[in-house]
Design a protein around this motif. Structure first.
Motif: not given
Lengths: 329, 213, 551, 220
Positions: C84-86, C88-94, C142-153
């Motif tokens: 869900f983090t990706l 959000g982050a992809i949809m918003v920022f990318l 995606l390869v650096l261990g993922g991101l799980e902060t939510g898109w709001t960091f």
């Protein structure tokens, strides 16, 4: 996941209102809901009608040249503005009552941490995972967090407030029904990876639940007098419950597997090598010290992340925990 | 190519608007002068006005730089508006944010000591907690919670000392007042809000305020 | 044909579409990577953002699939958080932030003002490269261990959790610069490069919206940059600006973040508004009702949007006084938004509506955005927000605005300008089918979420109470319909490239400048700088009435 | 204004870019672009100013105590250096406007030297801070502070001066670029937009420091 009471839904939109505040919030909700429906129809009925009526029948149709009307612009600017001002105050009223607790409310301190809630009463009684409150009395919660931001949410009370590390926030409610309700965490706070094998141990944001038990005043007093503990159960069993409810199992396994902290299997009597190179034999005193002052003796190879339980666990609870740990052969 | 046209807002931009040297040196002189003033002022303690004086002088200097060195004075008004909008939105940003941070209860004002013990926010730090611990030693099994009013304020006994009005301190103001607004950090603000809006809530809710509900 | 807009020598003896245009002007990958032609850059933005959209959509499908059952369906909670983090982050920022300005804005803005290119073409190319670099850093999570902060960091979670926080923060930081430079370029282009006769009130409404968007990009994005930089330093060096253990304030981070991210919501939706205005006017062949009201409301929304960010923080520990003020100001944004809705609907009145694919999307937009906008009232009201904050109600609300609003408008706009961009016509039937599927699937997915949220289902939950399962399942099935809708649209558009008929210069009978040049446009857009003599929507034959928009 | 007079002064390399109609339009666009860019710079620094004001208000005694550890003299020297460089930058733009290539180059060189001077002073300041353990957050190791959270002041100090210093370094690069182009004879009275653009940027760097100096060094 902790077993959580079902949320009582008694209308299409909202859970059952079981606090004095919920009624006020629901009135505001209904006002804004009906306003929205009216405006939605006001917008969509003409849209639908125009879309059908003015379909192009032939090429080159002459369309209206009327391109503005100051009167009508003023009308649809001011009327919505008026409605919005009213809505603002409609929303403000329940919020003000939600934010200002009546004087003399029962004050309970709520500590949030990954991924459980603990509740501390004015007399020092601490209850983990279960908030026991009297019916018909205002209860004021003061929240804080020891790690990341969490949020305390009871849908049936219509209250929500973030628990922020380094900050005290507060909210209050007055329960109107004797029943058990679910507390949910609504500020994302992560997940353990991997999860403990035991599914009853909370493993992340969505498992960070607690229960609000609303009792009548007499029962509540009784509960508080016994410090929230049932003295009739054997200490080791109480210790087991404490071990689960305080989230010890998140870091300490009971089956010998390695986790954030040392395993509890075969702990009692074991020789532990400490970070400073010395060794210590695990006895009651060591266990008590490690629970109350975790920084005193750090076991080699494990990070110093355990929070202190000083002031949160009562001596009898520490005893119960030790009794439980002694049984982990 | 005229260099005699300074002093009126410029029209055709391809004619550079050239200021005389004197204007540049005068500007520089003014900047140095204000630098000396601001350094000098720092040796005098004006109390809370220190910051204000520093900011005002800095703004003066910034205005001079923008007007002369950056040619804003002679430039399109559009560019002044652009710079002005930066100031405006920065002001909005800082003002609104500080509106919150200044009217919000902060842990320091409550506990009176920093750094706060993050691992156990309710232990020790708050005056309220200290008072509570004095009344009911933590974990003391000897405390029997049988007396009425033991949960002060909840069950009748309006005169009973509330948890926060500790024996030793009903008179002292600072730690206690903050402790009773206490724990609700932000309630003080809401008090004034609601007072202004509904007029029904006392401005500074405290343990001794009459119950509203 | 070119009623009221005289563009010498563009349409009369227009040669075949095989003639030299921006696509075939030069060949080879290198010619694309080094191009400064805004249309080529726009096209590259389009492809890039659509890939990002597909990726974000893929994660959305995963998230919905996992929520088919409470507890574990097929992935762990840890993976769910990353999904869900990706998403959000992809949809918003990318995707959403760069999509409309980057793709459609870049392609259309210079043509619409009658310019040969944007003001700073090299800077424009640099924006694209910055976007790519930022996207690479973001996706490296995606390869650096993922991101799980939510898109709001939110701190302190983001500054204490593991994973690729630093890489992503840096990526978003870089993409912020891309966004700033695009906005800057557009503002200067609109100010300085308008063709003779192209007064401010002859700008197509899409440009007014883009202009407002660009203002927000310039004014708000730098604050995101400094926020992310501070977060990056907090995470890497523990400098204590936001860390409560060191005296920092986590709530301050939220102020910083939302000072950008609330206006960013308008970066996302304003271009959608602009597209909707174009679609409605062109396909209904009617002079826009309340042109100035729509134009000014875009700017008003952009500016008022800076005063309301605290409504994301009603339960965050923000002071009650600040919350009250933010709530009051929040309601003000609804006024210009309402004005837009009313004027769009009035534009349909006594018009001549052609039910083309873009019009179908525009109709869907009006319906979905009405719901998205109105449900915002629940969130802006202090008392009700306390109940629905951080629940699925909010999730549904912003999806109705962001997806029902912006994405639907974007896809509609893509269909609207596709013939101009590619020189090919797609199947109108399939296009309308995709619009219908999207409309049905969207409501099936997100309407149940309003109910879930108001009943107490918090967002970002991996596990949920059993009683919520039926609604979650309904929503998941809806997400499959949305996926299908996009596949149909994608097939339709791609198929047109190969099998589509050649597009005429002006398939919809539009009056703004982009329809007056060749299809696809030549490299510098117009053989001769156009001279504009009438407004962009003067469809009526009654010339007396058009005087109002000249001035 | 005769066209021929202008044309004579056009540098040989100069041409109006393909998408502009006139040199005026190009010049105006460039300047507007620069000004908009400066807006983003101001708001970028604005976040740090916001943090400064908030934490100063919260940890007032700590800020006052910590700011005494900054070297007022060094700060003042740097202020003078930067203001002087701003002057020389403005004069460089003026020289470009009047077609004085030698002076343009000369003033730009002085500006660069000032920028390096600024960085050298900054280096010594940083060295002292690092030596004394006056670092942000967890790295703060200095002893003897009576107020809590002195690290917060230094977090703000290092972030602000660090980012400002980065701007100085970028500025050096830009001025160097302009310097080389000026040397090559790219600029003239009719085409000096890059000089003016870099000049505006450099003045902004000065402008930020005009606020940083009193806030950090003087009032704390």
């Amino acid at each position: 996941m902790m077993t959580a009471p079902k949320i009582d839904i008694d209308s299409f939109w909202l859970p059952k209102a079981t606090s004095t505040l919920a009624g006020q919030v629901d009135s505001a909700w209904n006002i804004v809901l009906y306003t929205c429906i009216v405006f939605f129809l006001l917008l969509m009925v003409p849209t639908g009608y125009f879309l059908m009526k003015y379909r192009r029948k032939k090429e080159g149709e002459v369309t209206s040249a009327i391109d503005h009307s100051t009167t009508i612009e003023v009308v649809w600017t001011t009327i919505p503005l008026g409605v919005l001002v009213v809505l603002f105050f409609v929303g403000l009223t329940p919020w003000v009552s939600a934010k200002v607790a009546p004087a003399g409310a029962l004050e309970i301190n709520v500590t949030a941490k990954k991924w459980n809630w603990s509740f501390q009463y004015p007399d020092g009684t601490v209850s983990a995972g279960k908030l026991i409150v009297p019916k018909g009395k205002p209860v004021k919660l003061t929240l804080s967090s020891v790690d990341v931001i969490h949020s305390f949410y009871v849908p049936e009370f219509r209250i929500k407030q973030d628990a922020v590390p380094g900050l005290y926030t507060s909210l209050w409610f007055e329960a109107t029904e004797i029943k058990d309700l679910t507390v949910l965490c609504t500020e994302y706070c992560g997940n353990a990876d991997p999860c403990p094998k035991d599914e009853s141990i909370p493993c992340g944001h969505s498992d960070m639940l607690a229960t609000v038990s609303v009792l009548d005043e007499t029962k509540f007093k009784e509960w508080l007098e016994t410090g929230g503990e049932d003295k009739s159960t054997p200490p080791a069993e109480r210790g087991k419950a404490l071990f689960a409810s305080w989230g010890c199992a998140t870091c300490h396994s009971l089956d010998g597997s390695k986790a954030t902290g040392p395993t509890m299997k075969g702990l009692f009597g074991r020789k532990e090598e400490l970070a400073d190179g010395s060794t210590v034999s695990v006895d009651e005193n060591y266990l008590r010290e490690s629970i109350l002052v975790p920084t005193a003796k750090q076991v080699k190879g494990f990070p110093l992340v355990m929070p202190t339980f000083q002031g949160q666990l009562k001596p009898s609870q520490v005893d119960a925990l030790i009794a439980f740990l002694k049984e982990q052969k | 190519m005229s260099s005699h046209d300074h002093g009126h807002a410029i029209g055709g931009d391809h004619v550079p608007h050239v200021l005389p040297y004197a204007a540049y040196f005068a500007t520089w002189g003014a900047l140095m002068f204000f630098t000396i003033i601001t350094v000098g002022a720092s040796y005098v303690n004006f109390g809370p006005a220190n910051l204000l004086i520093a900011v005002v002088i800095a703004t003066l200097k910034a205005t001079i730089v923008a007007a002369i060195f950056m040619h804003l004075w002679f430039d399109h008004r559009m560019h002044s508006m652009i710079l002005g909008s930066a100031g405006l939105f920065l002001a909005i940003f800082i003002a609104f944010t500080m509106f919150d941070t200044e009217s919000r209860g902060h842990l320091e004002s409550i506990t009176g000591e920093r750094p706060a013990d993050m691992s156990n926010p309710f232990l020790g730090g708050s005056a309220r907690q200290k008072a509570m611990n004095a009344l009911y030693p933590v974990g003391s099994n000897s405390v029997k919670l049988s007396a009425p009013g033991i949960v002060p304020g909840v069950f009748d006994v309006p005169a009973a000392p509330s948890a926060s009005a500790a024996p030793e301190a009903s008179a002292t103001v600072s730690p206690e007042a903050s402790a009773s607004a206490s724990a609700s950090a932000s309630v003080a603000a809401s008090g004034s809000t609601s007072a202004s809006v509904s007029g029904s809530v006392s401005a500074a809710p405290s343990a001794s305020a009459p119950p509203k509900h | 044909m070119a009623q009221g807009v005289a563009v010498p020598g563009t349409h009369e003896d227009h040669p075949s579409p095989k003639a030299k245009n921006y696509i075939n002007a030069e060949a080879g990958v290198w010619s694309w990577l080094t191009t400064v032609d805004h249309k080529r850059i726009g096209l590259m933005y389009l492809v890039s953002t659509l890939i990002a959209f597909a990726l974000g959509g893929f994660f959305a499908i995963l998230v919905r699939l996992e929520l088919l059952t409470p507890k574990k369906t097929f992935m762990s909670g840890h993976m769910y958080n990353q999904a869900f983090t990706l998403h959000g982050a992809i949809m918003v920022f990318l995707f959403i932030i760069p999509s409309v300005p980057g793709a459609l804005g870049n392609f259309l803005l210079p043509i619409m003002v009658g310019a040969k290119d944007v003001a700073f073409p090299k800077l424009n190319l640099m924006s694209l490269y910055l976007y790519w670099i930022g996207a690479l850093f973001t996706l490296s999570s995606l390869v650096l261990g993922g991101l799980e902060t939510g898109w709001t960091f939110y701190v302190p979670y983001s500054s204490t959790t593991g994973g690729a926080v630093i890489a992503v923060t840096f990526g978003v930081f870089v993409m912020g610069f891309s966004s700033i430079l695009t906005g800057l370029n557009f503002v200067v282009t609109i100010h300085k490069l308008r063709a003779p006769g192209m007064g401010w009130f002859r700008l197509p409404l899409f440009l007014w919206a883009t202009y407002a968007t660009s203002l927000v990009q310039i004014l708000a994005t730098p604050v995101l940059a400094i926020t992310l930089l501070l977060l990056l330093f907090e995470k890497a060096f523990q400098i204590g600006i936001f860390d409560p253990k060191l005296g920092g304030d986590p709530v301050l981070f939220q102020h910083f973040f939302w000072f950008y991210s609330h206006p960013a919501v308008y970066i996302m939706i304003l271009p959608g508004f602009g597209i909707a205005s174009e679609l409605i006017a062109v396909h209904a062949h009617r002079k826009v009702f309340g042109y100035r009201a729509i134009a000014f409301s875009s700017v008003a929304i952009a500016l008022i949007g800076f005063l309301v960010w605290g409504h994301h923080m009603f339960v965050s520990g923000q002071s009650e006084l600040a919350s009250t003020i933010f709530s009051a100001l929040t309601f003000l944004v609804a006024v210009p938004t309402g004005i837009k809705m009313f004027n769009w609907i009035s534009t349909l009145w006594r018009s001549s509506i052609a039910w083309t694919t873009p019009m179908a999307y525009a109709a869907a937009f009006l319906f979905l955005f009405a719901i998205g906008g109105l449900t915002g009232l629940f969130c802006g009201m202090l008392g009700t927000d306390m109940h629905i904050h951080d629940t699925y109600f909010v999730v549904a609300h912003f999806h109705y605005v962001m997806m029902g609003g912006t994405v639907v408008a974007f896809v509609g706009g893509l269909h609207h300008w596709w013939p101009k961009m590619t020189g090919k016509m797609y199947s109108d039937k399939l296009g309308k089918l995709s619009a219908l599927l999207l409309f049905v699937g969207f409501n099936a997915t997100f309407f149940p979420q309003f109910i879930l949220g108001s009943r107490g289902m918090p967002r970002r939950y991996y596990n949920y109470l059993d009683q919520f399962q039926p609604l979650h399942q309904f929503s998941t099935v809806g997400s499959w319909i949305i996926g299908l809708a996009f596949l149909v649209a994608l097939y339709n558009l791609l198929d047109s490239l190969k099998n589509g008929a050649d597009a005429p210069d002006n398939p919809w009978g539009g009056l703004s400048l982009e329809w007056q040049t060749a299809t696809p446009p030549p490299t510098e857009n117009f053989p001769v700088t156009p001279r504009v003599t009438h407004g962009p929507y003067d469809y009526s034959d009654d010339r007396n009435a058009t005087g109002a928009s000249d001035s | 204004m005769s066209a021929s007079a202008n044309d004579e002064k056009l540098s040989p390399d100069f041409h109006v870019a393909h998408h502009f109609d006139t040199a005026d339009q190009q010049f105006d666009s460039a300047r507007m672009g620069i000004w908009l860019f400066l807006v983003t710079e101001i708001l970028f620094f604005g976040g740090l100013f916001c943090a400064f004001f908030i934490y100063r208000s919260w940890y007032f005694s700590s800020f006052v105590e910590a700011h005494h550890h900054l070297d007022k003299v060094m700060g003042a020297v740097n202020t003078c250096v930067l203001i002087f460089s701003s002057l020389t930058m403005a004069l460089a733009v003026r020289s470009a406007q009047v077609n004085d290539k030698a002076k343009t180059v000369g003033f730009l060189i002085v500006t660069i030297l000032c920028a390096f001077g600024f960085l050298v002073v900054k280096y010594f300041e940083y060295q002292h801070k690092i030596h004394d353990g006056l670092l942000p957050g967890v790295h703060f190791t200095a002893q003897g502070f009576s107020s809590p959270h002195p690290g917060t002041f230094f977090a703000v100090y290092f972030m602000m001066t660090g980012i400002h210093g980065l701007h100085v370094i970028i500025g050096i690069g830009l001025i160097l670029w302009i310097l080389l182009r000026a040397q090559r004879g790219d600029f003239s009275a009719r085409y000096y937009a890059p000089v003016e653009g870099v000049g505006l940027y450099w003045h902004l760097v000065d402008l930020v420091w005009i606020y940083l100096f009193p806030l950090l060094y003087l009032v704390g």
